[in-house]
Design a protein around this motif. Structure first.
Motif, mmCIF file in Angstrom:
data_model
loop_
_atom_site.group_PDB
_atom_site.id
_atom_site.type_symbol
_atom_site.label_atom_id
_atom_site.label_comp_id
_atom_site.label_asym_id
_atom_site.label_seq_id
_atom_site.Cartn_x
_atom_site.Cartn_y
_atom_site.Cartn_z
ATOM 1 N N UNK A 275 0.816 -1.210 0.000
ATOM 2 C CA UNK A 275 0.000 0.000 0.000
ATOM 3 C C UNK A 275 0.851 1.263 0.000
ATOM 4 N N UNK A 276 2.069 1.160 0.480
ATOM 5 C CA UNK A 276 2.991 2.285 0.405
ATOM 6 C C UNK A 276 2.529 3.480 1.197
ATOM 7 N N UNK A 277 3.134 4.594 0.955
ATOM 8 C CA UNK A 277 2.762 5.837 1.614
ATOM 9 C C UNK A 277 3.012 6.971 0.645
ATOM 10 N N UNK A 506 -3.443 -5.939 -9.723
ATOM 11 C CA UNK A 506 -4.269 -4.774 -9.419
ATOM 12 C C UNK A 506 -4.653 -4.826 -7.951
ATOM 13 N N UNK A 507 -4.352 -3.768 -7.214
ATOM 14 C CA UNK A 507 -4.730 -3.676 -5.801
ATOM 15 C C UNK A 507 -5.975 -2.813 -5.704
ATOM 16 N N UNK A 664 -5.667 -10.023 -8.835
ATOM 17 C CA UNK A 664 -6.284 -8.890 -8.146
ATOM 18 C C UNK A 664 -6.109 -9.086 -6.659
ATOM 19 N N UNK A 665 -5.550 -8.085 -6.003
ATOM 20 C CA UNK A 665 -5.328 -8.135 -4.554
ATOM 21 C C UNK A 665 -6.445 -7.334 -3.899
ATOM 22 N N UNK A 666 -7.393 -8.024 -3.272
ATOM 23 C CA UNK A 666 -8.563 -7.385 -2.669
ATOM 24 C C UNK A 666 -8.289 -7.140 -1.192
ATOM 25 N N UNK A 667 -8.464 -5.896 -0.744
ATOM 26 C CA UNK A 667 -8.251 -5.613 0.683
ATOM 27 C C UNK A 667 -9.477 -4.952 1.275
#
Length: 667
Positions: A275-277, A506-507, A664-667
């Motif tokens: 997710x980074x900043x 894809x996040x 796809x990375x689902x959060x």
């Protein structure tokens, strides 16, 4: 040793003489030396908390388990310590221990040794303070006086473990969270690992600052929440003022949960990079040189006559060209103004600083990339930072070591990377919001994160590149938030291969339409890995899909729930495991799935990536329209409403990626 699991065997209790170091206290007063225990290694603290102190206790049982540990290892009396506060330091003697309260009963030592930090703080003040505290001092405020016999080693270690835990691990809201038996796994281990990652410079300094700021804000808001809650609970009236307090308390609670979730993302070693900043780069452009001239900077460790003749023939043939010579590429870049050019001659250059390019300049290697190598040594956050309006880098090989951030960060403006080789350490190239990257005929490999990270609102064009042997090939960050614009992505004729995870990821957050059943199945742990059938598989039923969606649970605030990456059964199958009928729910009539059952693996992978990105783009447009409707705006500019992702994904090859071509990375 009769019992390896006995806590009496931890430390050096059964060994003659001490195994711990000593340190001389700072200050003007000659205090006796104290045990040096704040330099324990990660595995030493990990083992102590996991095996001897906390084990599988709940958050509400932490104090009880700690007290039981102290009863076994802490000497009840007969040892001295330096009592430290913000106001004074004083030598005391421990005469008893209140284990359940995690406090020691102390008296002032003789001779009296004290170093006040405030001149008005006298012996009488300390005596009054001890009386008020009933001579009971928290163990974490004591530093055990050194003794070389080894008798008090475990006492010193036990006090250190208590002090470190309540200073670095424990949060004031922990007891009120879900009281599971996995407190060590959920909270202690990730916080401990983050602490040592920061100590060992494995976390970007910007992210460390973000974490500390979030922690301070969360503590402040939580205390306000407790004050409001206590004021409500102590009031028996049903007044309007109490109703106002309840609303305020709810707002504070939501803020606390928001902060807590952000803290958890940073504490998780994977998610902090996924997710980074949002790092702001404050590089200031110099602009044009005051004289109005543009200079060509030539970099060479040694300049031979033949090399100079070749340069004059190929690059410096214009008579009006002004030339400066350097032996360090970093010094040449730092000397640049708007419009300058840096030509780097063949050689292996080792630099320890950061290339900060805030003006429109060109860096060009004179020769093949493997002949012009720039290697970064020494720990540091960044290698190349670009904010210039039009930066061009070509024919260079960049080699990264001991890094905590990516090899190239494009914060603003446009950066063109052509005919380069990038040997990465952490992540590869990051294109931040509103920035633009054109990468052509280049080779990128070795990233422990993603080879290329594409942020919302950015523009990324990848032509004829190789991206391989990274954790993930390309990672496209979530752009569904209303504050973000849709990225513009072009990928043509790239070869994305041999990456550990997916070729392209894809996040995005869980969408409301993802949840097909109102009943959610609670899942423990941050990841749930599910083997999916390919998109065209007949074995995937609507019941399977509903069960998958049931597993998505929300934690504390919208769009942040249990993280759930999906996996593919083959290299080119759509990685969300949706049937084509279900995928149509995301797509308008203008965006149809292109079914080509007999297409090649590469072609099929291109179609699926483009369709999924387009479908998510349409979903954003629908969400935007819904928000406008909720605000009472029934008519809107169609151009404003139709934010569509510009996607051109053609001719790319996806080979031997561990989890498939697209995920796809689902959060």
């Amino acid at each position: 040793q009769e019992d390896d699991d006995s806590c009496n065997n931890y430390g050096s209790y059964d060994k003659p003489g001490t195994a711990l170091g000593r340190t001389v206290p700072d200050g003007n007063v000659l205090f006796p030396d104290i045990f040096h225990t704040d330099n324990l290694l990660f595995y030493e603290r990990f083992k102590a908390y996991q095996d001897y102190i906390l084990a599988d206790c709940k958050a509400s049982e932490v104090k009880e388990f700690t007290a039981e540990y102290l009863e076994k290892v802490l000497e009840p009396c007969g040892w001295q310590a330096v009592w430290r506060t913000n106001v004074f330091e004083v030598l005391v003697e421990v005469v008893d221990v209140e284990y359940s309260a995690l406090k020691a009963v102390v008296q002032l030592s003789e001779p009296y040794l004290c170093e006040p930090h405030v001149s008005t703080f006298t012996l009488e003040c300390i005596q009054e303070l001890l009386e008020m505290k009933e001579h009971q001092i928290p163990l974490q405020e004591l530093w055990v006086v050194y003794n070389d016999s080894g008798e008090f080693d475990q006492t010193a270690l036990a006090v250190e473990h208590v002090r470190f835990f309540y200073k670095c691990i424990w949060r004031i809201w922990d007891e009120e969270e879900e009281d599971d038996f996995d407190y060590f796994v959920r909270c202690v281990e990730p916080r401990l690992r983050l602490h040592y990652d920061i100590l060992e410079h494995r976390v970007p300094s910007g992210l460390v600052a973000d974490y500390q700021s979030l922690l301070s804000q969360c503590e402040e808001v939580y205390r306000k929440f407790l004050d409001v809650r206590n004021s409500i609970s102590s009031s028996d009236s049903d007044s309007e003022m109490e109703n106002v307090s309840m609303v305020e308390g709810l707002q504070l609670y939501e803020k606390v949960e928001h902060f807590k979730q952000k803290l958890k993302l940073i504490e998780n070693p994977l998610l902090r990079y996924v997710f980074g900043y949002q790092k702001y780069s404050g590089l200031q452009a110099k602009g044009p040189r005051p004289t109005g001239t543009k200079i060509t900077h030539v970099v060479s460790s040694t300049m031979m006559a033949g090399l100079l003749q070749s340069l004059i023939r190929d690059k410096l043939c214009r008579e009006e060209t002004e030339i400066q010579f350097h032996n360090d590429p970093l010094a040449a870049v730092n000397a640049c103004y708007e419009g300058d050019t840096v030509i780097i001659c063949p050689g292996h250059y080792v630099v320890e600083g950061v290339f900060c390019i805030a003006d429109s300049v060109e860096l060009e290697g004179y020769g093949l990339p493997d002949d012009v190598v720039i290697e970064k040594r020494g720990k540091g956050d960044n290698f190349v930072e670009c904010t210039g309006a039009n930066v061009r880098i070509s024919s260079l090989k960049l080699v990264q070591h001991d890094a905590v951030e990516g090899i190239l960060n494009v914060h603003h403006g446009k950066t063109t990377l052509e005919n380069c080789v990038l040997q990465c350490e952490t992540t590869g190239i990051t294109i931040r919001t509103s920035a633009e990257l054109l990468m052509e005929n280049s080779d990128l490999y070795g990233a422990k994160g993603a080879g290329v990270e594409i942020y919302p609102g950015s523009t990324c064009t990848l032509l004829n590149n190789g991206i391989h042997h990274c954790k993930e090939g390309i990672l496209i960050k979530n752009f569904l938030d209303e504050h973000y614009d849709i990225p513009k992505i072009t990928m043509v004729n790239n070869v994305i291969h041999n990456n550990e995870g997916y070729g392209v990821v894809l996040v995005r957050p869980t969408l409301p339409s993802d949840v097909m059943d109102a009943s959610a199945v609670r899942t423990e742990g941050i990841f749930l890995f599910l083997e999916e059938s390919p998109l065209t598989s007949k074995s995937t039923t609507s019941g399977d899909f509903a069960a998958l969606c049931d597993c998505l649970t929300f934690l504390f605030f919208p769009a942040l729930g249990k993280t759930q990456p999906t996996q593919a059964g083959d290299e080119t199958g759509c990685l969300e495991g949706l049937r084509q009928e279900e995928l149509h729910e995301y797509v308008t009539d203008d965006l149809e799935l292109d079914e080509q059952a007999e297409a090649s693996e590469q072609t099929e992978g291109n179609y699926k990536i483009e369709n999924e990105l387009g479908a998510t783009s349409v979903k954003k447009s629908q969400m935007h329209k819904k928000r406008l409707s909720e605000l009472g705006i029934t008519e809107a500019d169609d151009n404003l409403m139709s934010q569509e992702m510009f996607v051109s994904i053609v001719g790319n090859q996806f080979k031997w990626n561990g989890k498939g071509s697209f995920g796809t990375f689902v959060f």
